[in-house]
Design an enzyme around this catalytic site. Sequence first.
Site, PDB file in Angstrom:
ATOM      1  N   SER A 145       0.861  -1.173   0.000  1.00 51.84           N
ATOM      2  CA  SER A 145       0.000   0.000   0.000  1.00 51.84           C
ATOM      3  C   SER A 145       0.907   1.235   0.000  1.00 51.84           C
ATOM      4  CB  SER A 145      -0.940  -0.056   1.220  1.00 51.84           C
ATOM      5  OG  SER A 145      -1.800   1.046   1.214  1.00 51.84           O
ATOM      6  N   TYR A 159      -4.542   8.002  -6.619  1.00 49.50           N
ATOM      7  CA  TYR A 159      -3.574   7.093  -5.988  1.00 49.50           C
ATOM      8  C   TYR A 159      -3.975   6.835  -4.533  1.00 49.50           C
ATOM      9  CZ  TYR A 159       1.038   5.180  -4.720  1.00 49.50           C
ATOM     10  OH  TYR A 159       2.069   4.379  -4.273  1.00 49.50           O
ATOM     11  N   LYS A 163      -4.955   3.158  -2.842  1.00 43.63           N
ATOM     12  CA  LYS A 163      -4.234   2.558  -1.717  1.00 43.63           C
ATOM     13  C   LYS A 163      -5.103   2.533  -0.449  1.00 43.63           C
ATOM     14  CE  LYS A 163      -0.234   1.842  -3.912  1.00 43.63           C
ATOM     15  NZ  LYS A 163       0.302   0.498  -4.200  1.00 43.63           N
TER      16      LYS A 163
END
Length: 205
Positions: A145, A159, A163
């Site tokens: 992650s 992004y 994650k």
Amino acid sequence: MSQILRLQGRVALVTGGGSGIGRAAALAFSRDGANVVVAGRRETELQETVMMICERGGDALAVPTDVSDSAQVRHLIAATLAQYGRLDAAFNNAGVEGFAPVSDMTEAEFDRVIATNLKGVWLSVKYQLEAMTAAGRGGAIVNTSSWLAHGASIGSAAYSASKGGLDAMIRAIALETGAQNIRINNVNPGIIDTPMARRLGANEE
Ligand SMILES: NC(=O)c1ccc[n+]([C@@H]2O[C@H](COP(=O)([O-])OP(=O)(O)OC[C@H]3O[C@@H](n4cnc5c(N)ncnc54)[C@H](OP(=O)(O)O)[C@@H]3O)[C@@H](O)[C@H]2O)c1
């Protein structure tokens, strides 16, 4: 006295194994005695990792794979079992950057980030669990992650969503795998000097 390696006879799969964190992890698995399968889209980079492992006396296999494609992920697991007969550990580390303010990011770019960083791990875990559960030996899965799962920088919306979603997803999947003795966890690195960090100028990841 010969050294006893703790992963001797075990098989580890690393996605994104052709560069950066994934290549370092593949070398580390091999140092500990595991046979290693490396996956990613670029075959030349994967073969370089295999060569580095073989030069150090290890054994490795490159399987070109796009983790966002279900058929390719199923082929990756089948190729692992065909070559080594088992799967004990997986490091689902393949990921892409994709940073832009929401006003500038295209829908296609948003989809690309989610398809690799979130769905790609879901597909990988799904078929890895199938193989591990069928073998009944337990196993361990770790996924990469990011600190941006819970932090933010300008342009990190896609992004961070990929994650953050990955962290939420793995918390839920972990509830399902305990009974099979399969551990599943994420790591959330800060900035690591890799090709991705260099592409980003090492200040956004
Ligand atoms: N470096 C950092 O500061 C940092 C910090 C936090 C988290 N991370 C995370 O760490 C992981 C590894 O990144 P890295 O920093 O080592 O950068 P990297 O060298 O760019 O590694 C990313 C790897 O993912 C593979 N990949 C990308 N899309 C893929 C796809 N669709 N299917 C299969 N493989 C794919 C790439 O190989 P191909 O291009 O050949 O497919 C590459 O080997 C990523 O998940 C990243 O988000 C990095």
